[in-house]
Design a protein around this motif. Structure first.
Motif, PDB file in Angstrom:
ATOM      1  N   UNK A 265      54.707   1.828 -70.195  1.00  3.38           N
ATOM      2  CA  UNK A 265      54.664   2.683 -69.002  1.00  3.38           C
ATOM      3  C   UNK A 265      53.237   3.165 -68.784  1.00  3.38           C
ATOM      4  N   UNK A 266      52.928   3.513 -67.548  1.00  7.29           N
ATOM      5  CA  UNK A 266      51.581   3.982 -67.252  1.00  7.29           C
ATOM      6  C   UNK A 266      51.309   5.385 -67.787  1.00  7.29           C
ATOM      7  N   UNK A 267      52.268   6.308 -67.761  1.00  8.48           N
ATOM      8  CA  UNK A 267      51.978   7.605 -68.390  1.00  8.48           C
ATOM      9  C   UNK A 267      51.589   7.474 -69.859  1.00  8.48           C
ATOM     10  N   UNK A 268      52.266   6.589 -70.595  1.00  9.17           N
ATOM     11  CA  UNK A 268      51.939   6.424 -72.007  1.00  9.17           C
ATOM     12  C   UNK A 268      50.614   5.688 -72.185  1.00  9.17           C
ATOM     13  N   UNK A 269      50.376   4.650 -71.358  1.00 11.57           N
ATOM     14  CA  UNK A 269      49.114   3.917 -71.454  1.00 11.57           C
ATOM     15  C   UNK A 269      47.936   4.834 -71.152  1.00 11.57           C
ATOM     16  N   UNK A 270      48.069   5.674 -70.132  1.00  7.62           N
ATOM     17  CA  UNK A 270      46.991   6.594 -69.760  1.00  7.62           C
ATOM     18  C   UNK A 270      46.762   7.619 -70.870  1.00  7.62           C
ATOM     19  N   UNK A 271      47.840   8.164 -71.429  1.00  5.42           N
ATOM     20  CA  UNK A 271      47.699   9.143 -72.512  1.00  5.42           C
ATOM     21  C   UNK A 271      47.032   8.514 -73.727  1.00  5.42           C
ATOM     22  N   UNK A 272      47.306   7.231 -73.953  1.00  7.48           N
ATOM     23  CA  UNK A 272      46.690   6.557 -75.097  1.00  7.48           C
ATOM     24  C   UNK A 272      45.185   6.422 -74.929  1.00  7.48           C
ATOM     25  N   UNK A 273      44.684   6.497 -73.699  1.00  2.08           N
ATOM     26  CA  UNK A 273      43.237   6.424 -73.479  1.00  2.08           C
ATOM     27  C   UNK A 273      42.545   7.589 -74.185  1.00  2.08           C
ATOM     28  N   UNK A 284      56.259   7.660 -79.112  1.00  2.36           N
ATOM     29  CA  UNK A 284      57.349   6.964 -78.433  1.00  2.36           C
ATOM     30  C   UNK A 284      58.497   6.683 -79.392  1.00  2.36           C
ATOM     31  N   UNK A 285      58.180   6.305 -80.617  1.00  2.00           N
ATOM     32  CA  UNK A 285      59.233   6.000 -81.589  1.00  2.00           C
ATOM     33  C   UNK A 285      60.059   7.235 -81.930  1.00  2.00           C
ATOM     34  N   UNK A 286      59.445   8.424 -81.808  1.00  2.00           N
ATOM     35  CA  UNK A 286      60.158   9.658 -82.133  1.00  2.00           C
ATOM     36  C   UNK A 286      60.850  10.294 -80.931  1.00  2.00           C
ATOM     37  N   UNK A 287      60.213  10.214 -79.756  1.00  2.00           N
ATOM     38  CA  UNK A 287      60.714  10.949 -78.599  1.00  2.00           C
ATOM     39  C   UNK A 287      61.146  10.067 -77.432  1.00  2.00           C
ATOM     40  N   UNK A 288      60.950   8.760 -77.518  1.00  2.00           N
ATOM     41  CA  UNK A 288      61.274   7.900 -76.395  1.00  2.00           C
ATOM     42  C   UNK A 288      60.103   7.777 -75.449  1.00  2.00           C
ATOM     43  N   UNK A 289      60.355   7.158 -74.291  1.00  2.00           N
ATOM     44  CA  UNK A 289      59.276   6.813 -73.361  1.00  2.00           C
ATOM     45  C   UNK A 289      58.952   7.898 -72.337  1.00  2.00           C
ATOM     46  N   UNK A 290      59.739   8.953 -72.261  1.00  2.00           N
ATOM     47  CA  UNK A 290      59.537   9.969 -71.231  1.00  2.00           C
ATOM     48  C   UNK A 290      58.340  10.853 -71.580  1.00  2.00           C
ATOM     49  N   UNK A 291      57.339  10.849 -70.713  1.00  2.00           N
ATOM     50  CA  UNK A 291      56.115  11.592 -70.992  1.00  2.00           C
ATOM     51  C   UNK A 291      56.380  13.091 -71.040  1.00  2.00           C
ATOM     52  N   UNK A 296      56.406  17.955 -74.346  1.00  2.00           N
ATOM     53  CA  UNK A 296      57.098  19.187 -74.724  1.00  2.00           C
ATOM     54  C   UNK A 296      57.489  19.230 -76.205  1.00  2.00           C
ATOM     55  N   UNK A 297      57.841  18.078 -76.782  1.00  2.00           N
ATOM     56  CA  UNK A 297      58.463  18.128 -78.099  1.00  2.00           C
ATOM     57  C   UNK A 297      57.702  17.412 -79.219  1.00  2.00           C
ATOM     58  N   UNK A 298      56.797  16.479 -78.882  1.00  2.00           N
ATOM     59  CA  UNK A 298      56.124  15.736 -79.945  1.00  2.00           C
ATOM     60  C   UNK A 298      55.110  16.630 -80.655  1.00  2.00           C
ATOM     61  N   UNK A 299      55.133  16.633 -81.976  1.00  2.00           N
ATOM     62  CA  UNK A 299      54.276  17.515 -82.773  1.00  2.00           C
ATOM     63  C   UNK A 299      53.372  16.725 -83.713  1.00  2.00           C
ATOM     64  N   UNK A 300      52.867  15.596 -83.270  1.00  2.00           N
ATOM     65  CA  UNK A 300      51.950  14.822 -84.098  1.00  2.00           C
ATOM     66  C   UNK A 300      50.736  15.649 -84.482  1.00  2.00           C
ATOM     67  N   UNK A 301      50.212  15.406 -85.670  1.00  2.00           N
ATOM     68  CA  UNK A 301      49.126  16.237 -86.192  1.00  2.00           C
ATOM     69  C   UNK A 301      47.886  16.225 -85.299  1.00  2.00           C
ATOM     70  N   UNK A 302      47.590  15.106 -84.662  1.00  2.00           N
ATOM     71  CA  UNK A 302      46.399  15.006 -83.812  1.00  2.00           C
ATOM     72  C   UNK A 302      46.731  15.143 -82.323  1.00  2.00           C
TER      73      UNK A 302
END
Length: 513
Positions: A265-273, A284-291, A296-302
Motif C-alpha cells: 500500500x502507498x501509506x506503508x510505502x511512504x512511511x517506510x521512506x 504490518x505483521x503485528x497490526x495489519x495493513x491499516x495505517x 495508533x497501536x504499533x509500539x516498535x522501539x524506533x
C-alpha cells in the motif's frame, strides 16, 4: 529534514516572569477554534482516498500538520500532546525577534510554558485518580481529551507535552521552488508507474532546499542517507548524486516502487521512506495493513514521533501545496521549470576540460551540477565516465559532440643549454620530446608516424545488435539515456514488463537493433 521541535523533560519550573508573559500573545487553543478563525481553511481536499486514504485515527494528525505548514508562522509555537495531535494546549507567539533558531531568552520562555502544562496535567491526573473536585479550568483542560479517548487519554499526558514551531514561510518558499522541479518529478514517477503526487514528498523532507542536510547525515532535496543512497545512485567523495534533485528523484521512485511491491500500500510505502521497509514490514505483521491502526497501536522501539506522523505530514503537505490559494492568499511566484541540457559522460575528465569544450565556465557548471563534490570543483579529481552532467539550456544544439577523451599533458624533457651550440638553428632550439642516444638510428624524415593500420579491402560492417553491460549502481533510466532511447523502448527490446525496473551489474541488455 524535520520541522524544528522542542521536547522537554518534566522539570519543576520556575515562575515565568511577568514581562515574558506579556510578550507572548496567546492564540486559540485547539484546531477546532483555529479552523473557525480561518473560515476558508475549513475546506479540505485530501484527494484520492483509494491511493492515499486518511483513516479517522490520523485525521487530527493531518489537520495538525496542515496548520504547521500553512497556518502557523515561524513566530508561533503550538504546545500540544505528542500522541494525540488534536489536543492543543495553546498556540502562542514567540517573544522577541523571530530568527531561525531560539535565542537563550526564548528557550527559557518556551521551557517554562512546556513545564507549566506538564505541572497542570500531572496535577489534573492526580485529582481525577483521587476523585477530587475539579475547578472550571480543570474541566476545560480535561475536555480537550474528549476526542482523543476521554479520561483514559489524560493518563501520562504530563509526559507527552511537546512544542512545535510553525513553518508557514519556509513551506511557502518550498512551494515556489517546487515549480523548478515539479514537472520533471512527475514525469519520473509516471515512468516508474507510480502516483504522480509522490512528487510532493520533498515538502516533508526538505522544503525543496537542495543543500539540506540532517543531523543524521541525510542529504539533498530527497534526504537520502549515505547507505541507502549508494543502493540507487553514486555516492562518494567526488560525486554525490543525493544532491542532484533529478537523479535523486529517480532513486526515490525506485525505492518507493520496491517498497510498494513489498508492503502492498502507498501509506506503508511512504512511511517506510522514514522508518525503513523492514520496520514497516514488522509493523504490518503485528497490526495489519491499516495505517491508522499502525499509527495508533504499533509500539516498535524506533517507531517514534517522526515515523508515526510521516504519512500524515505527506497528506498535509499535498493538501497545502495543491491549494496554495487557500493557505497563501498573498500569492505564490513559482520558479521557472528545469530546462537544462543533459549529457552522460563517455570518458573520465576534469571539469575544466568539460567547460572548455562547451564554451562555459567551471563555476557555472558547478552551480548546475549540485552533485559535484569539492575535489571535482577544485580540480583535484576527475568526473568519472557515466557521470550525469547538466549544461546551460541550448548547449547541445550549439555543440552536439561529447568532449574528446582527456589525456594528461605528456611530460616534457628539457635540453640543457650547454649541450647546444650558441648559435642554434630554429629546429635545434625546440623542446625535445624524446631524447636519442648516439647508437639510436634516426627515423627517415619522409616517414610519418603510423597510428593505426587498416586494410583497404575491409568491407563496411553490417548493422548488428548493440548491447550494454550493466555497471554497478546503474539504473534502467540511466542506461536508456546513455544509449539515446526511452525506458519504454529499453524494456521492449529486452522483453521486460512495463513496471519492471530491476537490472543487475553484469547483465547484458539490448540497446539497439
Amino acid at each position: 529534514m524535520r520541522p524544528r521541535a522542542l521536547n522537554a523533560r518534566l522539570v519543576w519550573a520556575l515562575p515565568v516572569s511577568a514581562s515574558l508573559l506579556l510578550m507572548a500573545g496567546c492564540a486559540s487553543n485547539n484546531l477546532e477554534s483555529q479552523l473557525g478563525d480561518t473560515g476558508h481553511l475549513t475546506q479540505r481536499d485530501y484527494g484520492d482516498s483509494h491511493t492515499f486514504p486518511v483513516p479517522a485515527e490520523i485525521q487530527d494528525n493531518v489537520d495538525f500538520w496542515r496548520h504547521v505548514y500553512g497556518v502557523w508562522s515561524r513566530s508561533e509555537v503550538a504546545i500540544h500532546d505528542d500522541e494525540h495531535l488534536g489536543v492543543i494546549y495553546e498556540v502562542t507567539r514567540i517573544p522577541g525577534l523571530t530568527q531561525a533558531s531560539y535565542n537563550q531568552l526564548q528557550q527559557s520562555w518556551l521551557k517554562d510554558r512546556v513545564d507549566h502544562y506538564r505541572f497542570r496535567l500531572a496535577d489534573l491526573e492526580r485529582r481525577v485518580r483521587n476523585n477530587q473536585p475539579l475547578t472550571a479550568d480543570d474541566k476545560a483542560l480535561l475536555a480537550k481529551f474528549d476526542r482523543a479517548g476521554g479520561v483514559a487519554a489524560l493518563y501520562g499526558a504530563s509526559e507527552r507535552v511537546r512544542a512545535q514551531r510553525g513553518i508557514r514561510e519556509k513551506f511557502r518558499r518550498g512551494v515556489e521552488i517546487s515549480g523548478r522541479y515539479d514537472r520533471t518529478f512527475r514525469e519520473i514517477m509516471r515512468q516508474y508507474g507510480l502516483p504522480e503526487d509522490l512528487a510532493y514528498l520533498p515538502h516533508v523532507e526538505s522544503s525543496f532546499q537542495s543543500n539540506a542536510r540532517s543531523s543524521a547525515g541525510a542529504s539533498g532535496i530527497w534526504q537520502f542517507m549515505p547507505a541507502t543512497g549508494r543502493q540507487y545512485m553514486t555516492v562518494n567523495g567526488h560525486i554525490d548524486e543525493r544532491y542532484d534533485p533529478i537523479i535523486a528523484a529517480e532513486g526515490a521512485a525506485r525505492y518507493l516502487s520496491e517498497a510498494h511491491r513489498r508492503l502492498g500500500s502507498w501509506p506503508l510505502a511512504i512511511t517506510s521512506y522514514n522508518h525503513g521497509q523492514g520496520g514497516i514490514a514488522n509493523a504490518k505483521s503485528q497490526q495489519g495493513s491499516d495505517i491508522g491502526r499502525i499509527v495508533r497501536h504499533y509500539k516498535g522501539s524506533a517507531f517514534g514521533f517522526a515515523s508515526r506522523n510521516y504519512y500524515a505530514e505527506f497528506i498535509a503537505a499535498r493538501e497545502v501545496a495543491r491549494h496554495p490559494e487557500r493557505y497563501f492568499p498573498e500569492g505564490i511566484r513559482y520558479e521557472e521549470p528545469w530546462r537544462y541540457d543533459k549529457i552522460v559522460l563517455r570518458n573520465s575528465m576534469p571539469a575544466v576540460h568539460l567547460a572548455q569544450h562547451y564554451g562555459t565556465s567551471k563555476q557555472q557548471l558547478a552551480e548546475l551540477n549540485l552533485h559535484w563534490r569539492d575535489p571535482v570543483i577544485k580540480g583535484d579529481g576527475h568526473l568519472p565516465a557515466g557521470t550525469t552532467v547538466w549544461l546551460p539550456a541550448g548547449t547541445t544544439r550549439r555543440i552536439a559532440s561529447q568532449p574528446p577523451a582527456y589525456a594528461r599533458p605528456a611530460a616534457v624533457a628539457r635540453t640543457e643549454p650547454a649541450t647546444r651550440p650558441a648559435a642554434a638553428t630554429p629546429a635545434a632550439t625546440r623542446t625535445a620530446v624524446a631524447k636519442t642516444t648516439p647508437k639510436t638510428k634516426p627515423v627517415a624524415a619522409s616517414k610519418a608516424p603510423i597510428v593505426a593500420k587498416s586494410s583497404t579491402k575491409t568491407k563496411p560492417a553490417k548493422t548488428q545488435t548493440r548491447y550494454h553491460i550493466v555497471k554497478p549502481q546503474e539504473t534502467l533510466y540511466r542506461v536508456a539515456v546513455q544509449n539515446g532511447i526511452s525506458v519504454e523502448e529499453l524494456r521492449k527490446l529486452n522483453k521486460m514488463r512495463p513496471d519492471d525496473n530491476r537490472i543487475l551489474p553484469g547483465q547484458k541488455l539490448i540497446v539497439g537493433i
